[in-house]
Design a protein around this motif. Structure first.
Motif, PDB file in Angstrom:
ATOM      1  N   ARG A 238       0.796  -1.220   0.000  1.00  0.00           N
ATOM      2  CA  ARG A 238       0.000   0.000   0.000  1.00  0.00           C
ATOM      3  C   ARG A 238       0.828   1.269   0.000  1.00  0.00           C
ATOM      4  N   ASP A 239       1.943   1.262   0.787  1.00  0.00           N
ATOM      5  CA  ASP A 239       2.624   2.521   1.082  1.00  0.00           C
ATOM      6  C   ASP A 239       3.987   2.708   0.426  1.00  0.00           C
ATOM      7  N   ARG A 242       4.401   5.570  -1.906  1.00  0.00           N
ATOM      8  CA  ARG A 242       4.113   6.919  -1.418  1.00  0.00           C
ATOM      9  C   ARG A 242       5.383   7.695  -1.074  1.00  0.00           C
ATOM     10  N   HIS A 243       6.481   7.009  -0.914  1.00  0.00           N
ATOM     11  CA  HIS A 243       7.741   7.661  -0.542  1.00  0.00           C
ATOM     12  C   HIS A 243       8.288   8.433  -1.730  1.00  0.00           C
ATOM     13  N   ARG A 244       8.951   9.554  -1.464  1.00  0.00           N
ATOM     14  CA  ARG A 244       9.508  10.357  -2.562  1.00  0.00           C
ATOM     15  C   ARG A 244      10.643   9.638  -3.270  1.00  0.00           C
ATOM     16  N   GLY A 249      11.191   3.699   0.074  1.00  0.00           N
ATOM     17  CA  GLY A 249       9.879   3.395   0.628  1.00  0.00           C
ATOM     18  C   GLY A 249       9.640   1.919   0.867  1.00  0.00           C
ATOM     19  N   ASP A 276       6.666  14.526   3.334  1.00  0.00           N
ATOM     20  CA  ASP A 276       6.464  13.157   2.866  1.00  0.00           C
ATOM     21  C   ASP A 276       5.225  12.551   3.509  1.00  0.00           C
ATOM     22  N   ALA A 277       4.654  11.561   2.825  1.00  0.00           N
ATOM     23  CA  ALA A 277       3.511  10.836   3.379  1.00  0.00           C
ATOM     24  C   ALA A 277       3.983   9.908   4.497  1.00  0.00           C
ATOM     25  N   LEU A 279       4.154   6.333   6.356  1.00  0.00           N
ATOM     26  CA  LEU A 279       4.118   4.928   5.978  1.00  0.00           C
ATOM     27  C   LEU A 279       3.688   4.116   7.191  1.00  0.00           C
TER      28      LEU A 279
END
Length: 315
Positions: A238-239, A242-244, A249, A276-277, A279
């Protein structure tokens, strides 16, 4: 080359990089760093147009990776041709082990836990400043722990799994070329005005060579999670994207899912805040006990990787 990779992992896990050897010969990465700095000064002059600086950056990364890899190839060929097989493996594995960081990574992250326990947040900030690039003054206690966890996960991928992967695939030239690329990225692969053009090739190539290892690192961490293996796998799926970073990530998401702690999120580098999002699904209130759990998970992930290497050698 699988035998060399397995032997290198064993040697580095036991001995690390001895301090007396560092004082005598320094570290191979120091020489690579000197080459990167030299090419940066010579080929990245501010008077050159951006297009020329980008082309020079391509030339630089070819030299940075190619020259040390060729020297390593000569050493490997000489060892294979002139030494008995067991001695050749020992020589090549010893050379390769200097480019691994499994033992030193554990030491540095464990030092953060010790510093927090003995000296509180100020000591923890000082300890974590040696392994992360963000501004430690902006970190409270839980943020110090999360930063150490993120460094543990990311450096497991690019300091342990990736060098071993390229050693297993290409032998000593492979691990040397990888470390040269990784060192170049850490020195010039930044989106600063000076290195935006010149460091472009180093940054992109580093992303490429780390791609397989980041996925493997996530797999080893998830497998080491025991009863939380499915949770770790779910968070990765899922995540991770999302990491730059296209690679960081993966192991960080696996660590977040395995420990039950949220990682990444907003952080500060100097005067720049990166949004950043997050995690993971857990809490952000990480403590010293969580960092010890992460270190135990790391040891298990390293052991799983070692077993997989031995199975590959046997097969």
């Amino acid at each position: 080359m699988l035998v060399v990779a397995a032997a290198a992992l064993l040697l580095e896990s036991i001995f690390g990089y001895p301090g007396w050897l560092f004082r005598l010969l320094r570290h191979p990465v120091v020489a690579i760093g000197a080459l990167v700095a030299l090419l940066d000064r010579r080929l990245n002059r501010e008077t050159l147009p951006q297009g020329r600086r980008r082309l020079n950056g391509v030339l630089a990364i070819v030299l940075i990776a190619g020259v040390p890899a060729c020297l390593a190839g000569l050493l490997q060929r000489a060892a294979v041709h002139w030494l008995p097989a067991p001695l050749a493996i020992l020589v090549l594995a010893t050379a390769a082990s200097t480019l691994l960081a499994s033992r030193s990574l554990h030491v540095h992250v464990a030092a953060v836990a010790t510093a927090l326990a003995c000296g509180g947040v100020p000591a923890g900030r000082e300890a974590v400043s040696h392994i992360v690039g963000r501004d430690p003054a902006s970190l409270d206690g839980p943020a110090v722990v999360r930063a150490a966890m993120e460094s543990l996960a990311e450096n497991f991928a690019d300091g342990v799994v990736a060098p071993l992967f390229w050693c297993a695939v290409l032998g000593l030239p492979g691990i040397v070329a990888y470390k040269a690329i990784n060192t170049a990225d850490s020195m010039i692969g930044h989106l600063t005005p000076r290195h935006r053009a010149f460091g472009w090739a180093a940054a992109r190539l580093d992303d490429l060579v780390n791609l397989p290892a980041s996925r493997l690192a996530a797999l080893w961490i998830a497998l080491a999670a025991g009863r939380r293996v499915l949770c770790a796998a779910r968070i990765v799926r899922r995540d991770a994207g999302r990491h730059r970073s296209p690679n960081a990530g993966w192991p960080e998401a696996a660590m977040a899912g395995a420990i039950g702690i949220k990682l990444a999120g907003p952080r500060t580098y100097g005067a720049i805040t990166v949004h950043d999002a997050w995690l993971g699904d857990g809490t952000i209130e990480a403590g010293i006990a969580d960092l010890h759990r992460a270190l135990r998970l790391y040891r298990h992930a390293c052991a799983i990787q070692g077993v997989m290497l031995l199975l590959a050698v046997w097969w």
